[in-house]
Design an enzyme around this catalytic site. Structure first.
Site, short mmCIF file in Angstrom:
data_model
loop_
_atom_site.label_atom_id
_atom_site.label_comp_id
_atom_site.label_asym_id
_atom_site.label_seq_id
_atom_site.Cartn_x
_atom_site.Cartn_y
_atom_site.Cartn_z
N ASP A 220 0.81 -1.22 0.00
CA ASP A 220 0.00 0.00 0.00
C ASP A 220 0.85 1.27 0.00
OD1 ASP A 220 -2.71 1.29 0.60
OD2 ASP A 220 -1.56 2.00 2.31
N GLU A 287 1.28 -0.61 -4.97
CA GLU A 287 0.28 0.42 -5.25
C GLU A 287 0.94 1.78 -5.30
OE1 GLU A 287 -3.68 2.42 -3.30
OE2 GLU A 287 -1.74 2.53 -2.35
C1 LIG Z 1 -6.47 1.62 -3.16
C2 LIG Z 1 -5.94 1.65 -1.75
O1 LIG Z 1 -5.59 0.64 -1.20
N1 LIG Z 1 -5.90 2.84 -1.16
C3 LIG Z 1 -5.38 3.02 0.18
C4 LIG Z 1 -4.05 3.69 0.08
O2 LIG Z 1 -3.51 3.95 1.33
C5 LIG Z 1 -4.29 4.78 2.14
C6 LIG Z 1 -3.57 4.92 3.45
O3 LIG Z 1 -3.18 3.66 3.93
C7 LIG Z 1 -5.71 4.22 2.32
O4 LIG Z 1 -6.50 5.18 2.96
C8 LIG Z 1 -6.31 3.90 0.97
O5 LIG Z 1 -7.54 3.27 1.13
#
Ligand SMILES: CC(=O)N[C@H]1CO[C@H](CO)[C@@H](O)[C@@H]1O
Ligand SMILES: *[C@@H]1O[C@H](CO)[C@@H](O)[C@H](O)[C@H]1NC(C)=O
Ligand SMILES: *[C@@H]1O[C@H](CO)[C@@H](O)[C@H](O)[C@H]1NC(C)=O
Ligand SMILES: *[C@@H]1O[C@H](CO)[C@@H](O)[C@H](O)[C@H]1NC(C)=O
Ligand SMILES: *[C@@H]1O[C@H](CO)[C@@H](O)[C@H](O)[C@H]1NC(C)=O
Ligand SMILES: [Ca+2]
Ligand SMILES: [Ca+2]
Length: 414
Positions: A220, A287
């Site tokens: 993430d 991500e």
């Molecule tokens: C798509 C996804 O997983 N988004 C996450 C990215 O990270 C932030 C902080 O950890 C989350 O709030 C999101 O949901």
């Protein structure tokens, strides 16, 4: 509406599929556990519920599923505020439930992918509580700063850095007489990846779950991992006049630092060493919302593949065929040779496909993902054409004051 999910890729770039690693042509399914399937009637989805519904995934032709966080969490940010990286939140069940889920998945030849959230912990994590008390080595596990002395003698925030969720990225704590950094919610303090002990702890988390039998990780928020320790102000972006909006500054010191890539490579090394010692093949997906150039760099630094959000970001309700083609070509033409592509059209941060697009287009997009080369990623519920529902603030159980009401895109009642 029911989509047909029986299409399979027979060849990929001329290579028979059976010569590829399992993940290179997989149909990947994202499960948002809280709303996927409630097994005990308490109104919250859980691990036993996921286990019960695995045959549904087999029927869809899914090869692997990725579970959004099920770690212990105060749920300030839907489980992305983790208070123990090696546990299961009682809301979702027990560690035994998790182990049973893995066993059942293995019986059904389904691979299991964990969400790994390295940028921050919950402020309730034991490490942060010890960091507040200045207990070594935890005192240096987070990004603390004494602040900046103004000409009139008062102390102020170290710089102008903003949180992704809006407002300052720094919060003062009397206990430490210092500010801590949080690139997301103030209840999500950023970890200090310049500390070697912390880096080792986070690598141990990967091995802990590999030992449980998971087949890989989805990592993430990688662009936010490292910050430049000169702590300089970020320059204005010119994109908005709202000084509390994250888009107000150009994030040259808080995102996409080169050290992020090196850390991803180190995690890959941990995974490769584990695989070699145990005769398994694990996968690491990353991500990152960034420019094509910066995203592709993750392929060179250990990511099996960085998530492709080009469809999410660029497809509109009225996009024509040549725009579809351009978006697909942008990925294929920028991807380093020999790498595996992937396609994402929805996730828990977005409205549902049917609500964003016309119903027929939503179906076509879901099928298109399966036909494109490489990996397709399906968000739970899209395969049965689920739509958003409006729920009021009172009906939600969101403890985040930023929300005044929300569209729910994760109300999969399967
Ligand atoms: C798509 C996804 O997983 N988004 C996450 C990215 O990270 C932030 C902080 O950890 C989350 O709030 C999101 O949901
Ligand atoms: C010092 O200056 C800052 C910034 O101009 C201001 O916000 C603060 O109130 C001042 N403090 C005192 C004690 O004058
Ligand atoms: C941090 O920013 C300074 C000032 O722009 C720059 O000179 C330095 O190279 C940066 N450090 C890293 C590790 O990128
Ligand atoms: C910011 O404000 C200025 C002056 O009012 C205006 O010209 C400009 O268009 C605004 N910029 C944005 C991005 O709204
Ligand atoms: C598709 O849409 C783009 C952007 O609106 C436009 O420039 C282009 O001419 C359109 N192409 C066709 C074939 O309609
Ligand atoms: Ca439940
Ligand atoms: Ca960070």
């Amino acid at each position: 509406m029911k989509l047909l999910f029986t299409l399979g890729l027979l060849t990929f770039a001329g290579i028979p599929v059976n010569c590829l690693e399992w993940w290179q042509s997989m149909s990947l399914y994202q499960i948002y556990p809280r709303s996927f399937k409630d097994s005990d009637g308490d109104g919250v989805g859980d691990l036993k519920g996921i286990e019960e519904k695995l045959p549904h995934l087999v029927n869809l032709g899914v090869d692997a599923f990725w579970i959004s966080p099920t770690y212990p969490s105060p749920m300030i940010d839907f489980g992305y505020d983790i208070s123990d990286f090696k546990g299961v939140d009682p809301m979702f069940g027990t560690m035994e439930d998790f182990e049973n889920l893995i066993k059942t998945a293995q019986k059904l030849s389904l691979k299991v992918i964990m969400d790994y959230v390295p940028n921050h912990t919950s402020d309730q994590h034991e490490w942060f509580q010890k960091s507040l008390k200045n207990i070594a080595p935890y005192n240096d596990f987070y990004v603390w700063h004494p602040g900046k002395k103004l000409s009139n003698g008062t102390m102020a925030k170290p710089n102008n850095w903003l949180s992704v969720f809006g407002g300052p990225a720094w919060t003062w704590r009397d206990e430490r007489q210092a500010y801590y950094l949080h690139q997301f919610d103030s209840a999500q303090p950023d970890l200090n990846f310049h500390n070697e002990k912390l880096v080792q702890e986070m690598k141990d988390v990967l091995v802990f779950w590999l030992d449980k039998g998971v087949n890989g990780f989805r990592v993430d928020a990688i662009p936010h991992l490292f910050e430049n320790t000169s702590y300089l102000d970020e320059p204005l972006s010119g994109n908005t006049n709202d000084s509390d909006n994250y888009a107000y500054f150009d994030h040259i010191y808080t995102t996409n630092q080169h050290e992020n890539y090196e850390m991803v490579q180190q995690w890959r090394d941990v995974i490769d060493a584990y695989d070699a010692a145990n005769g398994v093949t694990s996968v690491m997906m990353t991500e990152a919302y960034a420019s094509p150039e910066l995203i592709m760099k993750y392929y060179d630094y250990g990511s099996h593949f960085p998530f492709n959000f080009f469809l999410i970001e660029n497809l509109g309700k009225d996009s024509n065929a040549s725009e579809y083609k351009n978006i697909i070509d942008t990925w294929m033409n920028n991807m380093p040779a020999g790498c595996t592509a992937n396609w994402v059209a929805g996730n828990h941060d977005r409205r549902r496909l049917v609500s964003r697009f016309d119903e027929n287009i939503a179906q076509a997009i879901s099928v298109m993902l399966l036909l494109l080369p490489g990996v397709s990623v399906t968000y739970n519920g899209e395969e049965i054409g689920m739509e958003d529902t409006w729920i009021s603030y009172e009906e939600t159980h969101i403890y985040n004051t930023l929300y005044t009401g929300t569209f729910v895109y994760d109300n999969s009642i399967i």
